[in-house]
Motif scaffolding. Structure first.
Motif, PDB file in Angstrom:
ATOM      1  N   GLU A   1       0.829  -1.216   0.000  1.00 27.71           N
ATOM      2  CA  GLU A   1       0.000   0.000   0.000  1.00 27.71           C
ATOM      3  C   GLU A   1       0.860   1.260   0.000  1.00 27.71           C
ATOM      4  OE1 GLU A   1      -4.101  -1.677   2.065  1.00 27.71           O
ATOM      5  OE2 GLU A   1      -2.784  -0.430   3.290  1.00 27.71           O
TER       6      GLU A   1
ATOM      7  N   LEU B   1       1.436   4.478  -2.837  1.00 26.10           N
ATOM      8  CA  LEU B   1       1.439   5.912  -2.534  1.00 26.10           C
ATOM      9  C   LEU B   1       2.736   6.560  -3.044  1.00 26.10           C
ATOM     10  CD1 LEU B   1       0.298   8.441  -1.200  1.00 26.10           C
ATOM     11  CD2 LEU B   1       1.047   7.555   1.024  1.00 26.10           C
TER      12      LEU B   1
ATOM     13  N   ILE C   1      -5.056  12.592  -3.290  1.00 27.62           N
ATOM     14  CA  ILE C   1      -4.843  11.136  -3.187  1.00 27.62           C
ATOM     15  C   ILE C   1      -5.882  10.609  -2.205  1.00 27.62           C
ATOM     16  CG2 ILE C   1      -3.208   9.285  -2.741  1.00 27.62           C
ATOM     17  CD1 ILE C   1      -0.929  11.264  -2.970  1.00 27.62           C
ATOM     18  N   SER C   2      -6.607   9.583  -2.623  1.00 26.69           N
ATOM     19  CA  SER C   2      -7.688   9.052  -1.785  1.00 26.69           C
ATOM     20  C   SER C   2      -7.662   7.532  -1.808  1.00 26.69           C
ATOM     21  CB  SER C   2      -9.035   9.574  -2.308  1.00 26.69           C
ATOM     22  OG  SER C   2     -10.100   9.084  -1.520  1.00 26.69           O
ATOM     23  N   GLU C   3      -8.308   6.921  -0.846  1.00 29.71           N
ATOM     24  CA  GLU C   3      -8.408   5.464  -0.774  1.00 29.71           C
ATOM     25  C   GLU C   3      -9.426   5.004  -1.833  1.00 29.71           C
ATOM     26  OE1 GLU C   3      -8.062   1.551   0.290  1.00 29.71           O
ATOM     27  OE2 GLU C   3     -10.021   2.474   0.101  1.00 29.71           O
TER      28      GLU C   3
ATOM     29  N   TYR D   1      -5.450   1.480   0.532  1.00 32.24           N
ATOM     30  CA  TYR D   1      -4.860   1.824   1.841  1.00 32.24           C
ATOM     31  C   TYR D   1      -5.700   1.262   2.995  1.00 32.24           C
ATOM     32  CZ  TYR D   1      -0.810   4.741   3.119  1.00 32.24           C
ATOM     33  OH  TYR D   1       0.435   5.188   3.491  1.00 32.24           O
TER      34      TYR D   1
ATOM     35  N   LEU E   1      -3.837   8.325   4.740  1.00 29.86           N
ATOM     36  CA  LEU E   1      -2.860   8.970   3.856  1.00 29.86           C
ATOM     37  C   LEU E   1      -2.202  10.189   4.479  1.00 29.86           C
ATOM     38  CD1 LEU E   1      -5.191   8.424   0.852  1.00 29.86           C
ATOM     39  CD2 LEU E   1      -2.916   7.426   1.019  1.00 29.86           C
ATOM     40  N   ARG E   2      -3.007  11.054   5.101  1.00 28.26           N
ATOM     41  CA  ARG E   2      -2.394  12.248   5.699  1.00 28.26           C
ATOM     42  C   ARG E   2      -1.459  11.845   6.853  1.00 28.26           C
ATOM     43  NH1 ARG E   2      -2.988  16.473   9.563  1.00 28.26           N
ATOM     44  NH2 ARG E   2      -2.470  18.512   8.690  1.00 28.26           N
TER      45      ARG E   2
ATOM     46  N   SER F   1       0.447   9.320   7.135  1.00 22.03           N
ATOM     47  CA  SER F   1       1.733   8.716   6.785  1.00 22.03           C
ATOM     48  C   SER F   1       2.650   9.659   6.017  1.00 22.03           C
ATOM     49  CB  SER F   1       1.543   7.398   6.012  1.00 22.03           C
ATOM     50  OG  SER F   1       0.327   7.356   5.346  1.00 22.03           O
ATOM     51  N   THR F   2       2.276  10.947   5.975  1.00 21.52           N
ATOM     52  CA  THR F   2       3.068  11.928   5.237  1.00 21.52           C
ATOM     53  C   THR F   2       3.438  13.120   6.132  1.00 21.52           C
ATOM     54  OG1 THR F   2       0.990  12.953   4.553  1.00 21.52           O
ATOM     55  CG2 THR F   2       2.017  11.422   3.006  1.00 21.52           C
TER      56      THR F   2
END
Length: 304
Positions: free
Chosen positions: A56, A60, A260-262, A284, A294-295, A297-298
């Motif tokens: 996953e 990304l 970026i979205s699931e 994800y 997502l947010r 992990s960044t």
């Protein structure tokens, strides 16, 4: 040298620290769980396995490559969950703030020290010990800084309460010219569907003037109404309790028109497309089982 610049959540991304799922360690025991959602999956035997999470995160990373974003990854620590870089630090304008995280996560910060070494040391700060603040609770919106917190007198009893009022005050003192607005979030140690772990679990701005919001994530209706007034109700995509649980508000913007979205967020993704966004869909759902998406992990370093 890395010249930091992040003033909002949606300007064109140029450099980011992306976590890693490699050598993630064994499935935690029930008493090691940091949040109710992880606990739920540990108990059910559905806690995500490393190979799926690595796959996953690589999906990304591919999106970042497609958009020519410079990606830094943490140095590997054996048997350590290093997925959620947003928790350990965050950038406001040109200042790198190290978070006071749960003590046993300190080594995660050491794993990105090589990145910190490339930043002007004058621009790297660490709050005093009594200040609790994590990047998932800090959201930039040009002249505003939104901060998720928990105002209950039982704050210390909640491992899910990650940012205290001292944290809010610290940011106010550090950025006196910004409008710093805190939001009192609903917390639960036992019911994942009623736990807003961070502000980005129930709200996130997208584009120039839009946002994704979960009304019941706020303890005070006035906090929710503040955002409705600021963005306009017609510009907010309201998510359901189940969508909040599945982390629909935890998408990540590469630019004002690219999100970026699931891939399973069908209702959200079609709304985004209807509103002129390019949606980069990634799988994800396994990582989401740890109450992060997502947010989380960044860690953005540079946006235009």
């Amino acid at each position: 040298m890395i010249k930091l610049n992040v003033t909002n959540e949606t300007s064109r991304l140029r450099a980011v620290v992306l976590g890693t799922a490699i050598s993630n360690g064994p499935t935690p025991t029930e008493d090691q769980a940091y949040d109710p959602k992880s606990l739920e999956h540990i108990k059910a035997g559905t806690y995500p396995v490393e190979a799926d999470m690595v796959r996953e995160m690589e999906a990304l990373a591919e999106v970042f490559k497609k958009y020519n974003v410079k990606v830094y990854r943490p140095e590997l620590i054996k048997d350590c969950n290093q997925i959620f870089t947003r928790d350990i630090a965050f950038v406001i304008d040109n200042v790198f703030v190290k978070a006071n995280i749960l003590p046993n996560r300190e080594e995660e910060l050491e794993a990105i020290q090589y990145v910190i070494d490339q930043i002007d040391p004058v621009k790297v700060v660490r709050p005093p010990e009594e200040v609790h603040i994590e990047g998932g609770d800090v959201m930039l919106w040009n002249d505003h800084i939104f901060i998720g917190t928990y105002k209950g007198s039982d704050y210390k009893n909640y491992i899910t309460a990650r940012t205290n009022m001292e944290g809010v005050q610290y940011i106010k003192d550090l950025f006196p010219n910004k409008i710093v607005k805190e939001f009192d979030l609903v917390k639960s140690k036992i019911e994942a569907k009623d736990n807003a772990l961070h502000l980005d679990c129930c709200f996130q701005p997208i584009g120039k003037n839009k946002g994704i919001i979960y009304k019941s994530g706020f303890r005070e209706e006035s906090d929710y109404l503040y955002l409705v007034d600021l963005f306009g109700k017609e510009n907010l995509f309201h998510i359901t309790r189940d969508e909040m649980y599945n982390m629909n508000s935890n998408v990540f913007s590469i630019a004002e028109d690219v999100v970026i979205s699931e891939k399973n967020f069908t209702r959200l993704n079609s709304w985004l497309r209807d509103n002129g966004f390019t949606v980069e869909e990634v799988p994800y759902a396994e990582i989401a089982k740890q109450e992060g998406l997502l947010r989380c992990s960044t860690l953005p370093l540079i946006r235009d």
